[in-house]
Scaffold this motif. Structure first.
Motif, PDB file in Angstrom:
ATOM      1  N   GLN A   1      51.846   7.526 -53.800  1.00 15.86           N
ATOM      2  CA  GLN A   1      52.324   6.175 -53.917  1.00 15.86           C
ATOM      3  C   GLN A   1      52.226   5.480 -52.583  1.00 15.86           C
ATOM      4  O   GLN A   1      52.258   6.092 -51.541  1.00 15.86           O
ATOM      5  N   SER A   2      52.110   4.206 -52.639  1.00 14.22           N
ATOM      6  CA  SER A   2      52.003   3.413 -51.413  1.00 14.22           C
ATOM      7  C   SER A   2      53.090   2.382 -51.381  1.00 14.22           C
ATOM      8  O   SER A   2      53.537   1.885 -52.421  1.00 14.22           O
ATOM      9  N   ASP A   3      53.550   2.061 -50.206  1.00 13.50           N
ATOM     10  CA  ASP A   3      54.603   1.079 -50.005  1.00 13.50           C
ATOM     11  C   ASP A   3      53.956  -0.280 -49.872  1.00 13.50           C
ATOM     12  O   ASP A   3      53.690  -0.767 -48.776  1.00 13.50           O
TER      13      ASP A   3
ATOM     14  N   ASN B   1      53.562  -2.960 -57.025  1.00  9.09           N
ATOM     15  CA  ASN B   1      53.498  -1.828 -57.944  1.00  9.09           C
ATOM     16  C   ASN B   1      54.606  -1.851 -58.994  1.00  9.09           C
ATOM     17  O   ASN B   1      54.836  -0.881 -59.685  1.00  9.09           O
TER      18      ASN B   1
ATOM     19  N   ARG C   1      57.869  -2.045 -58.609  1.00 12.70           N
ATOM     20  CA  ARG C   1      59.192  -1.661 -58.156  1.00 12.70           C
ATOM     21  C   ARG C   1      59.246  -1.745 -56.648  1.00 12.70           C
ATOM     22  O   ARG C   1      58.224  -1.730 -55.976  1.00 12.70           O
ATOM     23  N   HIS C   2      60.447  -1.823 -56.153  1.00 15.32           N
ATOM     24  CA  HIS C   2      60.626  -1.984 -54.709  1.00 15.32           C
ATOM     25  C   HIS C   2      60.835  -0.632 -54.065  1.00 15.32           C
ATOM     26  O   HIS C   2      61.658   0.169 -54.513  1.00 15.32           O
ATOM     27  N   ASN C   3      60.045  -0.335 -53.044  1.00 12.30           N
ATOM     28  CA  ASN C   3      60.186   0.911 -52.293  1.00 12.30           C
ATOM     29  C   ASN C   3      61.098   0.666 -51.094  1.00 12.30           C
ATOM     30  O   ASN C   3      60.794  -0.169 -50.241  1.00 12.30           O
TER      31      ASN C   3
ATOM     32  N   ASN D   1      62.986   0.838 -47.554  1.00 18.41           N
ATOM     33  CA  ASN D   1      62.696   1.233 -46.194  1.00 18.41           C
ATOM     34  C   ASN D   1      63.979   1.192 -45.386  1.00 18.41           C
ATOM     35  O   ASN D   1      65.058   0.896 -45.927  1.00 18.41           O
TER      36      ASN D   1
ATOM     37  N   GLU E   1      61.677  10.334 -53.494  1.00 18.25           N
ATOM     38  CA  GLU E   1      60.330   9.989 -53.928  1.00 18.25           C
ATOM     39  C   GLU E   1      60.110   8.483 -53.844  1.00 18.25           C
ATOM     40  O   GLU E   1      60.893   7.696 -54.395  1.00 18.25           O
ATOM     41  N   GLY E   2      59.052   8.095 -53.145  1.00 14.47           N
ATOM     42  CA  GLY E   2      58.764   6.685 -52.920  1.00 14.47           C
ATOM     43  C   GLY E   2      59.343   6.150 -51.634  1.00 14.47           C
ATOM     44  O   GLY E   2      59.043   5.001 -51.272  1.00 14.47           O
TER      45      GLY E   2
ATOM     46  N   TYR F   1      59.162  10.075 -47.103  1.00 15.53           N
ATOM     47  CA  TYR F   1      58.537  10.883 -48.153  1.00 15.53           C
ATOM     48  C   TYR F   1      57.042  10.590 -48.250  1.00 15.53           C
ATOM     49  O   TYR F   1      56.229  11.513 -48.359  1.00 15.53           O
ATOM     50  N   GLN F   2      56.685   9.329 -48.176  1.00 21.47           N
ATOM     51  CA  GLN F   2      55.271   8.965 -48.231  1.00 21.47           C
ATOM     52  C   GLN F   2      54.513   9.454 -47.004  1.00 21.47           C
ATOM     53  O   GLN F   2      53.384   9.921 -47.102  1.00 21.47           O
TER      54      GLN F   2
END
Length: 264
Positions: free
Chosen positions: A2-4, A14, A16-18, A20, A54-55, A59-60
């Motif tokens: 997955q990418s932010d 994508n 949903r909000h990742n 930070n 995850e996400g 993690y990324q």
């Protein structure tokens, strides 16, 4: 992986909000049922835990590190390439600096060495080593360098030629050959006339024995490769005949011609 992705028009790309670190520090409710703690410390702890989910940001990054072992250069993340290049450049700079310091200290030490005793010339090694010391001491009187520095440089050259020649380096083998030739000339010049031939012959034998290691695998026979070339031109002779055939007549014309022939 997955990418932010950055949000577009206020919405994430994508779906949903990742989270930070900045978002988690601004929106971190206190843990339920816990004692009041400083807001900043609690936010840091929550951000740390959320970033490893995850996400999350860490993690990324960890997933990118794991996949970098099996991915090609173009698939590796940019930040990993940058960190690797910076680390490599730093290592090269430190290695070059250390090598320059060692070389400078070695040259200064050789230049400042005082003249040493030329030895008594006893024994097999002394028979070869003593004339070399005498020759270098006589030549150093006309040079701005100490005899011990010349002798140390002579020893260092022979050692590097021996080790490098054993490892198969062509330049080291040339150096070893020149070292042996020069050593024989110095032994011949530094030995008294009565034992000059014996001392030079003994030095030649020692050099030949050492050359068995320094010139290991060297051969003067030409190397012939019997392997066929990878590309072999193939000739396929073919004969092409071009014949012109008349065009077939229509069916109606054949029928009329047959009737006329029967009538005649």
């Amino acid at each position: 992986m997955q990418s932010d992705d950055k949000p577009t028009n206020g919405q994430p790309a994508n779906g949903r909000h990742n989270p930070n670190f900045l978002d988690l520090l601004n929106q971190t409710p206190p843990p339920p049922g816990s004692k009041p703690r400083p807001k900043r410390l609690a936010g840091l702890r929550t951000a740390w835990r959320e970033s490893w989910k995850e996400g999350g940001f860490l993690y990324q990054r960890w997933e990118e590190l794991v996949q970098a072992r099996h991915a090609g250069w173009h698939e590796i993340a940019v930040w990993i390439k940058t960190a690797g290049l910076l680390a490599g450049l730093s290592l090269i700079v430190m290695t070059v600096g250390a090598a320059a310091d060692i070389a400078s200290a070695t040259l200064k030490g050789l230049s400042g060495v005082q003249a040493t005793d030329t030895g008594d010339g006893s024994g097999l090694w002394g028979t070869v080593d003593h004339p070399v010391r005498v020759f270098l001491a006589g030549q150093a009187a006309h040079l701005p360098v100490a005899p011990a520095a010349l002798y140390a440089f002579w020893q260092l050259t022979g050692l590097l030629g021996l080790i490098g020649g054993f490892l198969g380096n062509a330049g080291a083998r040339i150096t070893w050959t020149l070292f042996g030739t020069g050593s024989l000339a110095m032994v011949w010049s530094g030995t008294p006339a009565g034992g000059r031939a014996a001392a030079t012959g003994l030095a030649a034998l020692m050099w030949a024995l050492a050359s068995a290691f320094a010139l290991r695998g060297l051969t003067l026979r030409p190397i012939v490769h019997n392997h066929p070339p990878q590309y072999m031109p193939q000739f396929n002779p073919e004969l092409h005949l071009h014949a012109t055939l008349p065009a077939p007549a229509p069916a109606g014309d054949d029928f009329d011609d047959s009737i006329h022939s029967l009538q005649h």
